[in-house]
Motif scaffolding. Structure first.
Motif, PDB file in Angstrom:
ATOM      1  N   TYR A   1       0.753  -1.308  -0.111  1.00 35.78           N
ATOM      2  CA  TYR A   1      -0.007   0.247   0.246  1.00 35.78           C
ATOM      3  C   TYR A   1       0.723   1.347  -0.080  1.00 35.78           C
ATOM      4  CZ  TYR A   1      -3.264   3.488   1.699  1.00 35.78           C
ATOM      5  OH  TYR A   1      -4.129   4.660   1.816  1.00 35.78           O
ATOM      6  N   TRP A   2       1.697   1.390   0.891  1.00 36.64           N
ATOM      7  CA  TRP A   2       2.759   2.344   0.952  1.00 36.64           C
ATOM      8  C   TRP A   2       3.583   2.567  -0.239  1.00 36.64           C
ATOM      9  CZ3 TRP A   2       0.507   6.114   3.556  1.00 36.64           C
ATOM     10  CH2 TRP A   2      -0.283   6.182   4.538  1.00 36.64           C
ATOM     11  N   ASN A   3       4.230   1.561  -0.631  1.00 38.49           N
ATOM     12  CA  ASN A   3       4.914   1.852  -1.896  1.00 38.49           C
ATOM     13  C   ASN A   3       4.212   2.259  -3.035  1.00 38.49           C
ATOM     14  OD1 ASN A   3       7.410   0.600  -0.590  1.00 38.49           O
ATOM     15  ND2 ASN A   3       6.967  -1.633  -1.132  1.00 38.49           N
ATOM     16  N   ALA A   4       3.067   1.923  -3.071  1.00 37.58           N
ATOM     17  CA  ALA A   4       2.066   2.439  -4.086  1.00 37.58           C
ATOM     18  C   ALA A   4       1.515   4.036  -3.932  1.00 37.58           C
ATOM     19  CB  ALA A   4       1.021   1.335  -4.459  1.00 37.58           C
ATOM     20  N   GLU A   5       1.465   4.132  -2.670  1.00 44.91           N
ATOM     21  CA  GLU A   5       0.625   5.357  -2.228  1.00 44.91           C
ATOM     22  C   GLU A   5       1.415   6.548  -2.739  1.00 44.91           C
ATOM     23  OE1 GLU A   5      -0.045   9.032   0.108  1.00 44.91           O
ATOM     24  OE2 GLU A   5       1.813   7.759   0.036  1.00 44.91           O
ATOM     25  N   GLU A   6       0.346   7.386  -3.615  1.00 47.05           N
ATOM     26  CA  GLU A   6       1.033   8.687  -3.970  1.00 47.05           C
ATOM     27  C   GLU A   6       0.034   9.671  -3.639  1.00 47.05           C
ATOM     28  OE1 GLU A   6       2.961   8.642  -7.895  1.00 47.05           O
ATOM     29  OE2 GLU A   6       4.603   7.534  -7.208  1.00 47.05           O
ATOM     30  N   ASN A   7      -0.741   9.732  -2.627  1.00 44.64           N
ATOM     31  CA  ASN A   7      -1.963  10.514  -2.575  1.00 44.64           C
ATOM     32  C   ASN A   7      -1.346  12.300  -2.537  1.00 44.64           C
ATOM     33  OD1 ASN A   7      -3.913   8.936  -2.119  1.00 44.64           O
ATOM     34  ND2 ASN A   7      -3.216   8.717  -0.013  1.00 44.64           N
TER      35      ASN A   7
END
Lengths: 292, 292, 292, 292, 292, 292
Positions: D27-33
């Protein structure tokens, strides 16, 4: 004239709850070992525990066999009585108005000893209806049945009044029950500052787990001997704080040595006890603790 | 010739971790009470604890004031030594190859007593650098510094080898520390079956909370006396199983009565101790336990 | 007109159970410190705790000595009242029908403050018969004795109805008791979601064990100050979940600085408090928690 | 010039152990909010938590839409920074030689804030390799990579040196892990007397169990929000003693109100947070505790 | 003719204590899902749980759409009933005089199943007044309302008699409550040797923390699914000893596969359940335990 | 070719620490019961546990006495092997690179079964030097000594690498040790998510305490059978979460019935086992649990 502090016997809770307890009750309802009955007859004080202290070995040298038996019987009774007195001495100063609770009272000797020493009220509890009846009869004979009463109840759930007892004890009866339940009940019925005393065989954690001898003793009595550590852990969880702990193992050996030579009294477990004591796997222990 | 079983002193962990510990260390680095130094000089055995047993009151009747002082000093030392011997007797049979750990060793008397009795190796630990140095000097004078060593360390974190010790003790030093941390360290360094002994003043849960006298003693020594229950709870959590518990309160009173009359030795706390013992709020207790 | 929510005073349980409790009760039955009585007289609000907030130091400059005394007294009372209001503000929104329990109520100020703020019913409990009587008299004078009552009871065993209270507190009274027993009683009488607040001096585990100053305070008040950690451990075991924790140590210092200069009010413990706060060994702490 | 106190990155333990942890890392590797990236760009300080304090609502009135977005972004970043500063202020006085541990560091903002405030060494740990890399790059840009380092590790098993850290914290990262394991690791790496701070969303035991809103937040972030009580119970078991507890719920509402109106930044969970805060089922809490 | 063993309904304790409980009650008071009502109508047995066992997939091939719906409905009901029978089979041999307690009884199916199998008395408890009323009406229709009764109560605080029940269970209702409170109540009402059974969805500690799917299920039902470990820890603390544990996850999948294809019955949570079961984060578990 | 995952045998910790352990080791060093040796000879698979499943009673009808003995022996071996396969089937999917730990491996059969089924590495541990030697010899004969090794160690303190094992088990060996120490060691060596399986005789808490039969079994094997509750309590404390629990008592009876009629194999304890199983005091239980 009624003596209010003695617990009524009318609303007795169910004394047995499990198959195990029924089996233990059956055992004691049927039990008629001479080592318990013959010794008790001497002075109408029936103990259900072992003795301590040095023995008078001369009784074995008595040439007349009948007399020898009598003297051996008397000597064993003397040693058992010495144990009962040691326990009673730990109950602390008690007044005649105080109440004591004898948990696992057998045929009632301990409660009588306490009453004789302190004049106090005593409530004995046994899972054996026959023992309770027997003990109440002895109290009537002594004329102390207004102060000493025996109840056919479960010592884990006595129904006695909370905080009403100044002292309580288990004399070789704690190996039949879960210690947390037992000590919770003692803590409940004892007043703050009350004294609890246990004399018990326990297995020695230092040795390791239960030895073969300990298991044979368990099988003999249908009991379940606890490790020594279990007593202290359960006391710590139940507001019972030790103040005196004494290893009576050495003091118990003369009793067993004498008893094993008493053909008319042996039950067959004597050598196992002696082996267990001597190989370090088993201890005869007294703990006196305060209810805080 | 080297004696491997003695712990090296090279990699000493930090002896103090908190402000409190620093303050305690400062106290003992500065402490030069005659009751500790004068008594120790008699036979080069420096105890940091109280005495037990009946006193020879005749020493007070000595008419010559100098001689009376000497005799009183000697008598107090005799009582302190009796206490040290009682503790040492509980350490069990020990062989010369065994190692013992003296936690809170002060000026080192206890380790010497153990070594004299059993010939064993001893490691004393004190938070006071000055005490450690003093004690090592006494060991050198006795020629036992190959077997008895004192370390300036924190007894809660000795760095000693796990399972390497046959016995260990705290002689009036447990009131400075958190018992769970202390007993965890003893349990770690003791071998299975090892013996632990503590002699301590504790407050009596039966009385209630800490009395004013107990607080005054705490203020005097910058210590924090535990309730009796705390010892049993912490032992239960740390695989230490009591086997002998003895209330030494009565046995300690003669020492304090004599000391309060020894003008050259009093520290001012004597009457407070006597009051605390007598009003039931304070106890002098010995617990011997097995590491299981 | 009857006010059902107020607890009856008829079936009062025994307020003291131990020697310690008797000694504490004796202390407060005899206590007549001007710092408690003189301040209370100002507005008939008798607090038994310290004050917080910045002081108006100008009161010390008052040249007229009688007037100076009056102004100092009033200023100390103002600071004590600020503390009582801070505590009361944490009790949450309360309705007039709600009941609150003031554990260790002293001469009753806190219950009055709660009643004035929320119109709620209050039951104060004190181990001192004299304090209870004194406090009930003040309630009568204020005409709130139908809603505010003081009981001579043991706060560990109030006999109050389970789940009947919306809020409860200890304002500097928790250092006299075992916290597990205290919080068990609060958890019992509070309804689910009820609020508990404690303001207390505690010793600081970060510093180490109890400092000499903490022990001197214990000796002064015959109390037994707990470490800060003990509050959180005991709450965790008794379904009390902190929601607000505030270190009031800094806020308490002006009160003590002013009080130590008030010759007509000092009790002698002032400098010890200031030292204890400043050397980091002692804290003045407020914890507000929810009963879940 | 080498800076010994910073933990090496060479012997990194395996950062993930369970499927759950892998999924969180993904999740956090992909997160770009944008709410994380756009705000961070302002001053190269990337926070991964919410903001506190009153908002400048005027930013919403900005007529120019591009400018409004910028001003809203800046205002939200200001509120997030205020939260980071509040947390950092609780870490206590720290010296440049001290080390701090940022558990669940995200893109690294918190460690930078601590370094800027105290000059201290910081070790951030994140389960996301991408976050660790990103954060290390920001440290290089600031030229503080000799003192601030980010590690791709498991915060439950950091491999960091025992007792080496003066302070540590979790800023909205404790809801991903078992608290007992987390606090055990903090207690291990903190020195005695070290400070631990957690800012977290927790569900409110007073409300009952997790509300629907709390479960929706869990689903959004793949986290597992603890009840408030869990923090205090786990701290009590791990030698972390609260000294300051503050309910930040009210202070967090302006941030969420503003964010829900920021079309360019919303993630869709905003209304759920506001409902959860307002119906009393969810709290935004800060706890500062001491390692004892 | 009266049937004493059935609990009276007159003195009902307050069924809800917290906002959360009120919200759960509201949910179930309003709930009218066809999957619960349509299936129940078939034989007037209303289950509130899922089904187990292999499905007859042929029902999906039924060409007539009305008939297909009927057959699918019947097949799902058959699978739910199989689950109820499996649970009931674990309650042990029960006599008609025995009482059982159905905790979280929903519309009452489980109690009826138990009564039909054993002839025993049953007391169902639900937090929804509407469910209790509905269930009592079905009992009246069956003419078993002298033995089967439903109560609008809180299952954590039933007010039922201690030790009066031979068996009790939670069928998919334990995820709404704190397990320690729940098991304490079961342990209280069960007699020694009584049987407790729980069928529940639990999250799998082996996977890690609650997965996104688990949180979505929580949000759907306003429940709070426990980890598997929580059941065993809470049982260990409440004298409930597992004797049979069965992972029903595989056996539950056909039910969910069939239900997701039943357009007239789906609630929308079906795919989430299937994902949760298949990714290993969620389990459908049965535990049978003895009250000791 | 080297096989790194197998634990070295060079740095073996001391296998016995207590007198009890020495006595158990002596027992197994001397043990040469035909029921263990004769059965093992059939296919060089030596089991040290009982069998399960229905027996082929026809073997008893074999008229030729020599052949009957052979067929009975083979049948008993088949039942024992079925038990070993059942246990092995619970170890979960294992890859050839995985390691398993066989705690109390006896003459080694279980490790071979696991290796044959999964191709995995196995480390067996026994307190009997003779058993370890015997088992290693069978591995050499099978040519699997590169993957299967037996160690003369204490299973409570194996010295094996932490987190290195995918599965582990005790097959009738847990009754010799303290469960908390045992499970702590399993939890230490298992990786997160690893599987632990125990098959054991336990006494049934529902029955009460240990029955006479249980004590006789203890005496026979010098073991100390735990109550069923003890397994679940100790697992709960050691991060082992049950996922499958099966009462094998019924399934074990045919084995014992057959064995008691096998004159050439009986050890004398057969009837005691049958009585214990049938009076409800004893159970043959399998627990599979996950290390979380």
């Amino acid at each position: 004239m009624t003596t209010a502090p003695v617990a009524r016997t009318t609303t007795a809770p169910v004394p047995t709850q499990s198959t195990y307890q029924t089996r233990v009750a059956d055992y004691w309802n049927a039990e008629e070992n001479p080592v318990n009955l013959e010794l008790g007859k001497i002075d109408d004080l029936y103990h259900h525990h072992y003795g301590i202290g040095e023995a008078d070995w001369a009784v074995l040298d008595e040439p007349d066999s009948t007399l020898r038996r009598e003297r051996v019987t008397a000597e064993l009774h003397r040693l058992e009585h010495a144990q009962a007195e040691l326990l009673a001495s730990q109950l602390g100063p008690l007044a005649p108005a105080d109440r004591v609770f004898d948990a696992g009272c057998g045929r009632g000797g301990g409660s009588v000893v306490a009453n004789l020493r302190y004049g106090c009220h005593a409530d004995g509890v046994t899972i054996s209806a026959k023992q309770a009846e027997f003990a109440n009869e002895t109290a009537r004979r002594r004329g102390i049945d207004d102060k000493v009463r025996y109840h056919h109840r479960n010592m884990l759930d006595t129904g006695f009044e909370s905080g009403a007892y100044a002292a309580s004890w288990n004399n070789e009866s704690s190996m039949y029950v879960e210690l947390d339940l037992l000590f919770a009940e003692h803590a409940r019925v004892l007043r703050r500052g009350g004294r609890y005393v246990v004399v018990t065989g326990c297995y020695n954690d230092t040795y390791g787990r239960a030895s073969r001898e300990v298991s044979l003793i368990n099988a003999h009595y249908i009991c379940d001997i606890h490790p020594r550590s279990a007593y202290f852990r359960a006391m710590a969880r139940n507001r019972l704080v030790p103040v005196h702990v004494q290893d009576l193992t050495e003091a118990a050996i003369p009793y067993w040595e004498l008893r094993r030579q008493a053909d008319h009294l042996v039950t067959g477990i004597e050598d196992t006890f002696l082996s267990a004591y001597r190989n370090g796997s088993f201890q005869y222990l007294m703990i006196a603790a305060d209810r805080v």
